[in-house]
Design a protein around this motif. Sequence first.
Motif, PDB file in Angstrom:
ATOM      1  N   ALA A  49       5.550   8.312  -7.495  1.00 48.16           N
ATOM      2  CA  ALA A  49       5.252   8.984  -6.223  1.00 48.16           C
ATOM      3  C   ALA A  49       6.480   9.041  -5.333  1.00 48.16           C
ATOM      4  CB  ALA A  49       4.103   8.259  -5.517  1.00 48.16           C
ATOM      5  N   LYS A  50       7.205   7.958  -5.237  1.00 46.78           N
ATOM      6  CA  LYS A  50       8.428   7.943  -4.399  1.00 46.78           C
ATOM      7  C   LYS A  50       9.454   8.957  -4.895  1.00 46.78           C
ATOM      8  CE  LYS A  50       8.064   3.165  -2.771  1.00 46.78           C
ATOM      9  NZ  LYS A  50       8.645   1.793  -2.806  1.00 46.78           N
ATOM     10  N   ASP A  51       9.619   9.033  -6.221  1.00 46.81           N
ATOM     11  CA  ASP A  51      10.571   9.995  -6.780  1.00 46.81           C
ATOM     12  C   ASP A  51      10.141  11.428  -6.500  1.00 46.81           C
ATOM     13  OD1 ASP A  51      12.193   8.001  -7.782  1.00 46.81           O
ATOM     14  OD2 ASP A  51      11.339   8.058  -9.817  1.00 46.81           O
TER      15      ASP A  51
ATOM     16  N   GLU B 213       2.493  -0.283  -9.810  1.00 44.40           N
ATOM     17  CA  GLU B 213       3.880  -0.209  -9.347  1.00 44.40           C
ATOM     18  C   GLU B 213       4.593   1.011  -9.933  1.00 44.40           C
ATOM     19  OE1 GLU B 213       5.534  -3.954 -10.454  1.00 44.40           O
ATOM     20  OE2 GLU B 213       4.607  -5.038  -8.779  1.00 44.40           O
TER      21      GLU B 213
ATOM     22  N   TYR C 208       1.737  12.583  -6.744  1.00 40.86           N
ATOM     23  CA  TYR C 208       2.618  12.707  -5.578  1.00 40.86           C
ATOM     24  C   TYR C 208       2.371  11.599  -4.554  1.00 40.86           C
ATOM     25  CZ  TYR C 208       5.045  14.782  -1.592  1.00 40.86           C
ATOM     26  OH  TYR C 208       5.901  14.999  -0.532  1.00 40.86           O
ATOM     27  N   TYR C 209       1.089  11.258  -4.349  1.00 39.59           N
ATOM     28  CA  TYR C 209       0.766  10.252  -3.328  1.00 39.59           C
ATOM     29  C   TYR C 209       0.704   8.829  -3.887  1.00 39.59           C
ATOM     30  CZ  TYR C 209      -0.250  14.143  -0.235  1.00 39.59           C
ATOM     31  OH  TYR C 209      -0.137  15.269   0.534  1.00 39.59           O
ATOM     32  N   GLY C 210       0.603   8.684  -5.202  1.00 38.30           N
ATOM     33  CA  GLY C 210       0.553   7.342  -5.785  1.00 38.30           C
ATOM     34  C   GLY C 210      -0.847   6.846  -6.050  1.00 38.30           C
TER      35      GLY C 210
ATOM     36  N   GLU D  53       3.360   4.101  -8.169  1.00 37.20           N
ATOM     37  CA  GLU D  53       3.985   4.186  -6.848  1.00 37.20           C
ATOM     38  C   GLU D  53       5.438   4.628  -6.948  1.00 37.20           C
ATOM     39  OE1 GLU D  53       3.324   0.260  -5.418  1.00 37.20           O
ATOM     40  OE2 GLU D  53       1.256   0.660  -4.783  1.00 37.20           O
ATOM     41  N   ALA D  54       6.150   4.172  -7.977  1.00 36.33           N
ATOM     42  CA  ALA D  54       7.539   4.567  -8.184  1.00 36.33           C
ATOM     43  C   ALA D  54       7.655   6.064  -8.485  1.00 36.33           C
ATOM     44  CB  ALA D  54       8.162   3.762  -9.313  1.00 36.33           C
TER      45      ALA D  54
ATOM     46  N   GLN E 108       8.250  12.440  -4.021  1.00 34.87           N
ATOM     47  CA  GLN E 108       8.370  12.720  -2.594  1.00 34.87           C
ATOM     48  C   GLN E 108       9.825  12.938  -2.170  1.00 34.87           C
ATOM     49  OE1 GLN E 108       6.228   9.571  -0.536  1.00 34.87           O
ATOM     50  NE2 GLN E 108       4.425   9.874  -1.847  1.00 34.87           N
ATOM     51  N   LYS E 109      10.739  12.253  -2.852  1.00 42.27           N
ATOM     52  CA  LYS E 109      12.164  12.470  -2.567  1.00 42.27           C
ATOM     53  C   LYS E 109      12.604  13.874  -2.919  1.00 42.27           C
ATOM     54  CE  LYS E 109      13.748   7.697  -3.273  1.00 42.27           C
ATOM     55  NZ  LYS E 109      14.486   6.792  -4.219  1.00 42.27           N
TER      56      LYS E 109
ATOM     57  N   LYS F  72      -4.990  13.630   0.073  1.00 42.60           N
ATOM     58  CA  LYS F  72      -4.227  12.837   1.033  1.00 42.60           C
ATOM     59  C   LYS F  72      -5.161  12.048   1.942  1.00 42.60           C
ATOM     60  CE  LYS F  72      -0.443  11.745   3.478  1.00 42.60           C
ATOM     61  NZ  LYS F  72      -0.966  11.177   4.737  1.00 42.60           N
TER      62      LYS F  72
END
Length: 289
Positions: A282-284, A276, A68-70, A279-280, A286-287, A18
């Motif tokens: 990672a967003k999933d 991209e 997880y972080y992208g 990053e997508a 993190q959700k 991180k």
Amino acid sequence: MIGVENGYPLGNDLANVKKFYDQGARYISLAHNGHSQLSDSNTGEADGVYLHNGISELGKQVIDLMNYYGIMVDISHPSKEAIRQMAERSKAPIIASHSSARALCDHSRNLDDEQLEWVKKSGGVVQTVAFSSYLNTEKHNAHKKAKDSVLQMVGKANNIPVLDKYQMRALSFDELQAYLLQRKALMNLAAPQLEEIKTTYPPVSVIDLVDHIDYIKNKIGIDHVGISSDFDGGGGIEGWQDASETLNVTKELVKRGYTQDEIEKIWGGNLLRVMEEVEAVAKDLQKGA
């Protein structure tokens, strides 16, 4: 874009993933020219010595956090078995930030056909590298031997020492600056002879680079091939020695029939797509955390 070419400085503290992300790291290779606490390196192929038989348990956790972080998982330096495990472990596309095709140049830093397929399956991209010994080792060695011979001869005649990269690294800053001026003078003095040896011992060139692009494109598709220079790590070939000569690569691609859309993909479009998608993912993740 900041890349970390060796995961070693992460240490054993997973919180550093991180920290690296917050400082701008967007791709990490778990090993470089030597095994790390996270992964075996391609260098193990030379002596058969490996530490982890791929990636370590800590390395697996690092990959999970990179997802997880992208942060993109870079497979350019690790061993083949480590790359296989990375491709299997990562939930996001992987990249080879600077590697070429092993079928055309049998070097452990290059990717064989099986490895290319792993990258394709992940949805990733292979950034073909303008590093002469990874494009054509035999041609590179023959030209380097002839070039070194000329430099030694001209250097001796003009009382200018010829130092290799390791000797230069041992110099102090001021000593290095002084030597670089001498080196520039030497290159100017030797220029006619250096140009002459190219007819007998041609240097690795843009043509060799695009041969690898052709191969990777034909093997795994236009969506999975890109370009890297590695100028800061020893890269540079005849026709593309620095950014000012970049157009020469595009000209060779056009000459071979690549379309504008294909060239855009090769010159960064594919890598941006992978970023991209990473990053997508990672967003999933993190959700769902």
